[in-house]
Design an enzyme around this catalytic site. Sequence first.
Site, mmCIF file in Angstrom:
data_model
loop_
_atom_site.group_PDB
_atom_site.id
_atom_site.type_symbol
_atom_site.label_atom_id
_atom_site.label_comp_id
_atom_site.label_asym_id
_atom_site.label_seq_id
_atom_site.Cartn_x
_atom_site.Cartn_y
_atom_site.Cartn_z
ATOM 1 N N CYS A 23 0.820 -1.215 0.000
ATOM 2 C CA CYS A 23 0.000 0.000 0.000
ATOM 3 C C CYS A 23 0.852 1.262 0.000
ATOM 4 C CB CYS A 23 -0.918 0.029 1.204
ATOM 5 S SG CYS A 23 -2.326 -1.066 1.019
ATOM 6 N N VAL A 24 1.974 1.231 0.717
ATOM 7 C CA VAL A 24 2.785 2.451 0.832
ATOM 8 C C VAL A 24 4.228 2.149 0.420
ATOM 9 C CG1 VAL A 24 3.633 4.253 2.327
ATOM 10 C CG2 VAL A 24 1.373 3.306 2.715
#
Lengths: 159, 105
Positions: B104-105
């Site tokens: 996600c990051v």
Amino acid sequence: MDKFDTGSDRKLCIIVSKGTLDGAYPSLIMANAALAEGIETHLFFTFWGLDVITKKKMGHLPVTPVGNPSMGMPQAVAPVPGVSTMATKMMKKKIEGLDVPDVPEFIEMLHDMGAYLWACRMTVDMLDLKIEDFHESVKDVISAGDFIELSEGAQLLFT
Amino acid sequence: MTTETIAGTSVEVDEEGFLVDPSVWTEEMAVPLAAEVGLEALNEDHWTVIKFCRNDYFEKGESPTLRRVSVETGVPTKQLFELFPKKPAKKMSYVAGVPKPKGCV
């Protein structure tokens, strides 16, 4: 030619109204995902959401099991002094373990990715804050009306 | 899954055009792959990122995210957006012949 260019002019505006770790991270992560997809992204920080961009507070956002049954702690224990501090420490450690940056670094990163960060005029006046109190990447203090104008045609998220 | 010819080699790609098997990628494929995503030429910095993406993929078993690339290579996030405009995470993995990052990051 760019095979990933869909020709979309998608734009995302996120209103951040919470200043807790569990309140702030979802917005930051969504903003990051949108920016990585080349989507124009704006974040409007209001009420306690301003803590996320306030220099003195952004590195110390808390998470508390008080009134938060999802954290699975008996509500009689939750308000005991030190419990929230411990919960905050634990969550921060978990987040770090996932290689996800802390809040100040995250804000910096979003700015580098091209995000527009805005602070809410009314809250700023209410809490006697100044633009200098915010992280350098905050573009300006704007009113609700300004934000509505700039979010024309955008997809809007309230968090 | 379809078959495409990249740099004279026939390879299998998924619906989005990513190589199904990252190990069939060769350096000669980087330039034509880059052209597909709007990059006319690859400079030294592009290559730093491409090589990191490949090494990291084979080491960790998954493609690095934008942040990981920036932290590990020292290329600032801003510059990654200049090197691979608009959709850097997708584009760098595409050119490097590794799957789209899942983190996600």
